[in-house]
Design a protein around this motif. Structure first.
Motif, PDB file in Angstrom:
ATOM      1  N   LYS A 896       0.157 -45.540  16.705  1.00  0.00           N
ATOM      2  CA  LYS A 896      -1.264 -45.222  16.566  1.00  0.00           C
ATOM      3  C   LYS A 896      -1.770 -44.767  17.932  1.00  0.00           C
ATOM      4  N   ILE A 897      -2.493 -43.667  17.935  1.00  0.00           N
ATOM      5  CA  ILE A 897      -3.044 -43.138  19.184  1.00  0.00           C
ATOM      6  C   ILE A 897      -4.412 -42.556  18.889  1.00  0.00           C
ATOM      7  N   VAL A 898      -5.298 -42.648  19.850  1.00  0.00           N
ATOM      8  CA  VAL A 898      -6.641 -42.077  19.688  1.00  0.00           C
ATOM      9  C   VAL A 898      -6.772 -40.901  20.648  1.00  0.00           C
ATOM     10  N   GLY A 899      -7.221 -39.788  20.115  1.00  0.00           N
ATOM     11  CA  GLY A 899      -7.347 -38.594  20.940  1.00  0.00           C
ATOM     12  C   GLY A 899      -8.667 -37.883  20.731  1.00  0.00           C
ATOM     13  N   ARG A 900      -9.088 -37.209  21.773  1.00  0.00           N
ATOM     14  CA  ARG A 900     -10.263 -36.331  21.696  1.00  0.00           C
ATOM     15  C   ARG A 900      -9.758 -34.922  21.397  1.00  0.00           C
ATOM     16  N   PHE A 901     -10.257 -34.339  20.329  1.00  0.00           N
ATOM     17  CA  PHE A 901      -9.758 -33.049  19.859  1.00  0.00           C
ATOM     18  C   PHE A 901     -10.050 -31.933  20.857  1.00  0.00           C
ATOM     19  N   VAL A 902      -9.028 -31.115  21.146  1.00  0.00           N
ATOM     20  CA  VAL A 902      -9.168 -29.990  22.078  1.00  0.00           C
ATOM     21  C   VAL A 902      -9.104 -28.661  21.331  1.00  0.00           C
ATOM     22  N   THR A 903      -7.991 -28.419  20.644  1.00  0.00           N
ATOM     23  CA  THR A 903      -7.830 -27.141  19.945  1.00  0.00           C
ATOM     24  C   THR A 903      -6.727 -27.272  18.911  1.00  0.00           C
ATOM     25  N   LEU A 904      -6.649 -26.270  18.038  1.00  0.00           N
ATOM     26  CA  LEU A 904      -5.566 -26.247  17.051  1.00  0.00           C
ATOM     27  C   LEU A 904      -5.101 -24.822  16.849  1.00  0.00           C
ATOM     28  N   LYS A 905      -3.893 -24.686  16.369  1.00  0.00           N
ATOM     29  CA  LYS A 905      -3.366 -23.380  15.985  1.00  0.00           C
ATOM     30  C   LYS A 905      -2.846 -23.488  14.568  1.00  0.00           C
ATOM     31  N   GLU A 906      -3.487 -22.753  13.658  1.00  0.00           N
ATOM     32  CA  GLU A 906      -3.058 -22.766  12.271  1.00  0.00           C
ATOM     33  C   GLU A 906      -1.949 -21.752  12.056  1.00  0.00           C
ATOM     34  N   THR A 907      -1.081 -22.050  11.102  1.00  0.00           N
ATOM     35  CA  THR A 907      -0.034 -21.111  10.720  1.00  0.00           C
ATOM     36  C   THR A 907       0.302 -21.349   9.252  1.00  0.00           C
ATOM     37  N   ASP A 926      -4.821 -37.611  29.531  1.00  0.00           N
ATOM     38  CA  ASP A 926      -3.562 -36.874  29.432  1.00  0.00           C
ATOM     39  C   ASP A 926      -3.518 -36.085  28.122  1.00  0.00           C
ATOM     40  N   TRP A 927      -2.730 -35.017  28.137  1.00  0.00           N
ATOM     41  CA  TRP A 927      -2.682 -34.079  27.010  1.00  0.00           C
ATOM     42  C   TRP A 927      -1.644 -34.518  25.992  1.00  0.00           C
ATOM     43  N   LEU A 928      -1.990 -34.301  24.729  1.00  0.00           N
ATOM     44  CA  LEU A 928      -1.153 -34.755  23.612  1.00  0.00           C
ATOM     45  C   LEU A 928      -1.029 -33.626  22.596  1.00  0.00           C
ATOM     46  N   ASP A 929       0.205 -33.340  22.169  1.00  0.00           N
ATOM     47  CA  ASP A 929       0.446 -32.319  21.149  1.00  0.00           C
ATOM     48  C   ASP A 929       0.800 -32.975  19.824  1.00  0.00           C
ATOM     49  N   THR A 930       0.282 -32.411  18.740  1.00  0.00           N
ATOM     50  CA  THR A 930       0.523 -32.971  17.404  1.00  0.00           C
ATOM     51  C   THR A 930       0.980 -31.876  16.453  1.00  0.00           C
ATOM     52  N   VAL A 931       1.696 -32.298  15.397  1.00  0.00           N
ATOM     53  CA  VAL A 931       2.151 -31.399  14.343  1.00  0.00           C
ATOM     54  C   VAL A 931       1.588 -31.918  13.026  1.00  0.00           C
ATOM     55  N   ILE A 950      -5.122 -41.336  15.145  1.00  0.00           N
ATOM     56  CA  ILE A 950      -3.953 -40.660  14.586  1.00  0.00           C
ATOM     57  C   ILE A 950      -2.837 -41.670  14.382  1.00  0.00           C
ATOM     58  N   HIS A 951      -2.294 -41.672  13.191  1.00  0.00           N
ATOM     59  CA  HIS A 951      -1.090 -42.452  12.889  1.00  0.00           C
ATOM     60  C   HIS A 951       0.033 -41.452  12.658  1.00  0.00           C
ATOM     61  N   GLY A 952       1.120 -41.594  13.396  1.00  0.00           N
ATOM     62  CA  GLY A 952       2.168 -40.609  13.258  1.00  0.00           C
ATOM     63  C   GLY A 952       3.487 -41.066  13.822  1.00  0.00           C
ATOM     64  N   LEU A 966       0.893 -38.437  10.329  1.00  0.00           N
ATOM     65  CA  LEU A 966       1.092 -38.943   8.971  1.00  0.00           C
ATOM     66  C   LEU A 966      -0.237 -39.228   8.280  1.00  0.00           C
ATOM     67  N   SER A 967      -1.210 -39.686   9.060  1.00  0.00           N
ATOM     68  CA  SER A 967      -2.574 -39.870   8.551  1.00  0.00           C
ATOM     69  C   SER A 967      -3.520 -39.816   9.749  1.00  0.00           C
ATOM     70  N   MET A 968      -4.782 -39.627   9.435  1.00  0.00           N
ATOM     71  CA  MET A 968      -5.719 -39.414  10.537  1.00  0.00           C
ATOM     72  C   MET A 968      -7.131 -39.652  10.011  1.00  0.00           C
ATOM     73  N   ARG A 969      -8.001 -40.125  10.882  1.00  0.00           N
ATOM     74  CA  ARG A 969      -9.416 -40.231  10.521  1.00  0.00           C
ATOM     75  C   ARG A 969     -10.263 -39.932  11.747  1.00  0.00           C
TER      76      ARG A 969
END
Length: 979
Positions: A896-907, A926-931, A950-952, A966-969
């Motif tokens: 479980k990690i908590v992050g402040r949203f920066v940007t996304l790339k849709e595909t 610190d910066w965190l990348d997610t899929v 974020i749970h992942g 895996l899940s997020m709120r």
């Protein structure tokens, strides 16, 4: 016989792609065709070229309209007539004045054709004025034609190809008028039957009037335009002659060679001589000298530039200081820059700061004459999302439904509106919508540009040609690319800030020292590159981490393999694997090892495509370069791509290659040939990346202030403030006594600029600064009123953000006093010439300061907070979470990690499902990348800025860690319930 044909370059009117119009005409046996687009000749040379290929006589002209009202058709008898038409249209477009009811030309080389119903028959016609008749007019024609039998021609308009495209035409008209399809009137769109037909059918309809037929044939026979395609029409000489150009270029190149390589570098001198000979043989001396002269002017003005493009492979360009890339050191492939069969000059992309480029444009116009210089046009086209929105409006769908349809790829065939949007949307893809301005192309012609195109003045205020780069290239007008990028603004402004704030003057061009700097190598290896040109995006930072990139040459390669073609073909992953383990390198063929050993068997650069096509596939060097460009779609419409493909495979069969090997080599070439960079181009990018990285490493505070003030970069401004704070910047909220319009820095103290204060008027912000500079700092609230006379709304904004904190009063007290004073001043007439402090005094309660209220003001007025953003989050949400730097400890585990949203790339996946890659900041910054794979992304969408729990599962690839969500709120801000 068809003197009034339109293509889709009659924007929002015609429906024919030029190629389709000509194909249909050929199929109907039509022998001549006139292109008359509305107020433009945008595709005339493409039209002419394609007509000649199939044996149709092309006639060029224009249909002149004032808004929706038809005026007349103009046809050019010859090139002088076309020049007259272009000049006529350009004059009225640039002056933005209506077209005259009756045009006046100083030449007899233009036919002017009025419509029968638009023309007053009593009016005396000139020698080149005619009346056009359509089949629809035949029932009304009897004895009138005998009044002047020599003045009538067939003028049957061609606008669309069939009933379906008639509907497309009507839809285009509704889009143009921003109205519902059902609200169009008959005067808004073309009439019935404006289609091609067999020429014999058209002639038969006018059988009763043979004089009309013969006059039409006379007009057709009188028109003949000449154009020698693919021959250089740029300015021929920089000096007075070819000999003088050659002598000047040699002098400059030799002087530059001494500066770059010293007096006795035999290898450099031999390459300079080789290039100078070929440049002269191909007639490109003036091209090089024009670029040199432009940069000489830039240096005089103190403008910083970067030269890139295939021209960066040239040692002459290096010696002329057009580029800073050493082609000998990098072993740059000469034939990518020039080869004996090349007809067009090499590409020079010259980047300037966005603040300086317009001055360069203006210099080019003044230096070479406004008749001969223009910006290059381009055409915006309808694409899927815009099409869905426009069709939804035309069919009257509510905005909510349109928004939903834009985001889906699944259509309900039971819904008639969705069926219509799907049907007509597919037909509208790639339709041009309007002329716009190329990113930086400039044309400098030997003859006046109106010989070739209509020109107009768009909002930018510089003459722009109705011609895109493909049309210009077709006739032999080769553009100069004068571009702007914010990265150069970052560097230029950072250098100025360092000089001002620290008294240090840095020569940023000594890049050789940067390449060997261990601190910079460490930054690249750890992908600590936020703010640095071209290497700060999430994808690029991941690639740097996977490569463990720490040197210049690897960064050059990375700059190219990040491009879409290499990444999507799967070759980027192969390159990383082979880079780390040379034993995994497998070559498709021994010849491929000869060609691609430097890049481990992977085609990385444009040169690789050319070398493989030439040495492996047996295609000549000039054809190989054409193939490279065709792979990006440039020549596909002219069938060059298919012809070269056939030749490649035929040659490979003749050489005895296995068919599967040939197929795979072609797949790799085709997958990214149009998207990769020339090696010199990548090297230029890498140089600028190192320059940015040097400034970030040693002068991070000034660097990030420069990034912020240029409003450029991959991320939103707030995240550069975040990085600035991480690097020791003491960020202060706007202040009347310290802030400027842009953000400034004194020591390590940074004051946010007034430009970031939403709602503050620009004029008033500049007034604050100018008054302070002229008359000193502001003393108190009364002083602010006396000197600035602020409106209550503007003053309240300043108080809420804390810009009057120098008064020593809290914000609530200031708001009370300011609003009381504003109300009082509204009732007074200011007559005193002297300042007065004679005001009533009243006692206010002591107000409590509330940190949450202050944070909310920052968020509302700036869009971000200047301190720790995580102050906005309840501490309970951080319980039990891990940090981004701890991911390696949890590989393969769920976290479980908590992050402040920066940007996304849709595909989109190969199954047409939507997924995305996310970027966040954790509580430590610190910066965190997610899929986010499709099922999860659909169930747990990202809902804009803010915090997410974020749970992942922790993933790793080549040493780079990310989280598979895996899940997020989404989590609310701390003050959510209070306000």
């Amino acid at each position: 016989m068809f003197l009034n044909c339109k293509t889709w370059f009659s924007f929002h009117y015609g429906t024919y792609e030029p190629k389709k119009l000509i194909e249909q005409a050929k199929g109907l046996g039509i022998k001549s065709l006139a292109l008359t687009n509305i107020n433009s000749t945008a595709d005339c040379w493409d039209f002419m070229h394609k007509c000649q290929e199939v044996g149709i006589k092309p006639i060029i002209g224009a249909e002149v309209r004032h808004e929706d009202h038809f005026c007349y058709v103009l046809l050019a008898k010859n090139n002088a007539g076309l020049l007259a038409i272009h000049t006529f249209l350009s004059y009225h477009k640039q002056k933005e004045i209506p077209f005259p009811v009756r045009p006046s030309f100083t030449t007899e080389d233009v036919w002017v054709i009025y419509r029968y119903e638009e023309h007053t028959l009593q009016q005396q016609l000139g020698v080149n004025e005619l009346i056009g008749l359509d089949i629809l007019h035949l029932n009304n024609l009897t004895w009138q034609l005998h009044l002047d039998v020599d003045k009538y021609v067939i003028l049957h308009p061609v606008t669309y190809q069939d009933k379906t495209h008639y509907d497309v035409h009507r839809i285009l008209r509704a889009i143009a008028k921003n109205t519902l399809l059902s609200k169009l009137t008959k005067t808004d769109f073309a009439g019935d039957g404006e289609m091609l037909m067999e020429e014999g059918e058209l002639v038969s309809a006018f059988a009763r009037f043979p004089s009309v037929i013969s006059k039409t044939m006379q007009v057709v026979n009188s028109c003949s335009i000449e154009m020698e395609f693919h021959t250089d029409k740029n300015r021929k000489y920089f000096t007075a002659s070819e000999e003088d150009d050659s002598a000047l270029l040699r002098k400059l190149a030799m002087e530059g060679s001494k500066m770059r390589y010293g007096l006795h570098n035999k290898i450099a001198l031999e390459r300079v001589e080789k290039e100078l000979k070929m440049i002269a043989d191909l007639g490109f001396n003036a091209y090089f000298l024009i670029v040199w002269d432009m940069l000489r002017y830039a240096h005089e003005r103190g403008f910083y530039h970067v030269g890139r493009g295939s021209g960066a492979n040239s040692i002459v360009a290096y010696c002329l200081r057009i580029t800073d890339v050493d082609p000998i050191k990098l072993d740059l492939y000469f034939e990518r820059f020039l080869n004996p069969n090349r007809t067009s000059p090499p590409d020079f992309d010259i980047d300037f700061s966005w603040q300086d480029r317009d001055a360069i444009f203006e210099y080019m116009f003044m230096r070479y004459g406004r008749q001969y210089v223009s910006l290059l046009g381009m055409y915006s086209t309808f694409q899927r999302r815009a099409i869905v929105r426009e069709l939804g409006k035309v069919f009257g769908l509510p905005k909510e439904e349109i928004d939903r349809l834009v985001g889906t790829r699944e259509w309900n065939s039971e819904d008639k509106f969705q069926r219509w949007i799907k049907k007509y949307g597919d037909l509208l893809v790639n339709f041009p919508t309007n002329i716009s301005i190329h990113a930086g192309g400039v044309l400098i012609s030997e003859k006046p540009l109106n010989q070739y195109a209509v020109t107009e003045l768009p909002p930018k205020g510089l003459v722009t040609a109705h011609m895109d780069m493909f049309e210009a290239d077709r006739i032999g007008l080769y553009k100069f690319d004068i571009l702007s990028q914010r990265g150069l603004g970052h560097i230029k402004d950072a250098l100025e800030l360092i000089a001002k704030n620290r008294g240090k003057h840095i020569d940023i061009h000594h890049v050789e020292e940067f390449f060997s700097d261990p601190n910079l190598a460490k930054k690249i290896r750890e992908a600590d590159t936020i703010g640095c040109f071209y290497i700060e995006s999430p994808a690029m930072r991941q690639l740097l981490g996977k490569l463990k990139c720490s040197d210049y040459l690897t960064l050059v390669a990375a700059s190219s393999i990040i491009r879409p073609g290499v990444a999507q073909s799967g070759m980027m992953k192969q390159y990383i694997e082979r880079y780390h383990d040379r034993d995994k390198v497998e070559y498709l063929h021994p010849k491929m090892k000869e060609l691609l050993e430097e890049t481990y068997g992977v085609m990385v650069y444009q040169e690789d495509v050319i070398k493989v096509a030439h040495y492996f596939g047996g295609i000549s060097l000039d054809e190989a370069d054409i193939l490279r460009r065709a792979m990006s779609g440039k020549y596909r419409s002219e069938n060059k791509f298919e012809k070269l493909r056939e030749k490649f495979f035929a040659n490979c069969r003749e050489f005895g290659y296995d068919e599967s090997v040939t197929t795979e080599v072609w797949r790799q070439m085709e997958s990214f040939g149009g998207y990769s960079f020339a090696k010199g181009h990548s090297a230029s990018f890498a140089v600028e990346s190192y320059q940015s990285l040097f400034l970030k490493s040693y002068y991070p505070q000034e660097f990030y202030v420069a990034v912020i003030n240029n409003f450029g970069g991959f991320y939103r401004t707030e995240f550069y403030f975040h990085e600035l704070r991480r690097y020791g910047g003491d960020i202060q909220l706007p202040c009347l006594n310290h802030s400027d319009y842009l953000t400034n820095i004194h020591g390590n103290k940074v004051y946010v600029g007034f430009i970031h204060l939403q709602g503050l008027e620009e004029r008033f912000a500049h007034q604050i600064v100018a008054e302070r500079k002229q008359n000193g700092t502001y003393c108190d609230l009364h002083d602010v009123f006396q000197r600035l006379h602020p409106s209550p709304e503007q003053l309240n904004l300043l108080i809420r953000i804390g810009a009057l904190r120098f008064t020593g009063l809290d914000k609530k007290t200031l708001l009370w006093e300011a609003n009381f004073k504003s109300k009082r001043l509204e009732k007074e007439v200011p007559v005193s010439l002297f300042a007065t402090t004679d005001e009533p005094h009243f006692a206010l309660p002591v107000f409590e300061e509330d940190r949450l209220e202050d944070l909310k003001d920052e968020l509302d007025l700036l869009g971000f907070v200047v301190g720790d953003f995580f102050e906005l989050l309840e501490e309970k949400y951080l319980s039990g979470v891990i940090k981004a730097k701890e991911l390696p400890q949890y590989l393969g585990q769920q976290i479980k990690i908590v992050g402040r949203f920066v940007t996304l790339k849709e595909t989109w996946t190969i199954k047409n499902d939507r997924m995305c890659f996310g970027t966040f900041l954790d509580a430590e910054g610190d910066w965190l990348d997610t899929v986010h794979f499709p099922p999860v992304y659909k169930q747990y969408p990202l809902l804009g800025a803010g915090f997410y729990e974020i749970h992942g599962r922790v993933l790793e690839e080549f040493g780079v860690y990310s989280v598979e969500v895996l899940s997020m709120r989404k989590l609310g801000y701390k003050f959510g319930s209070k306000f």
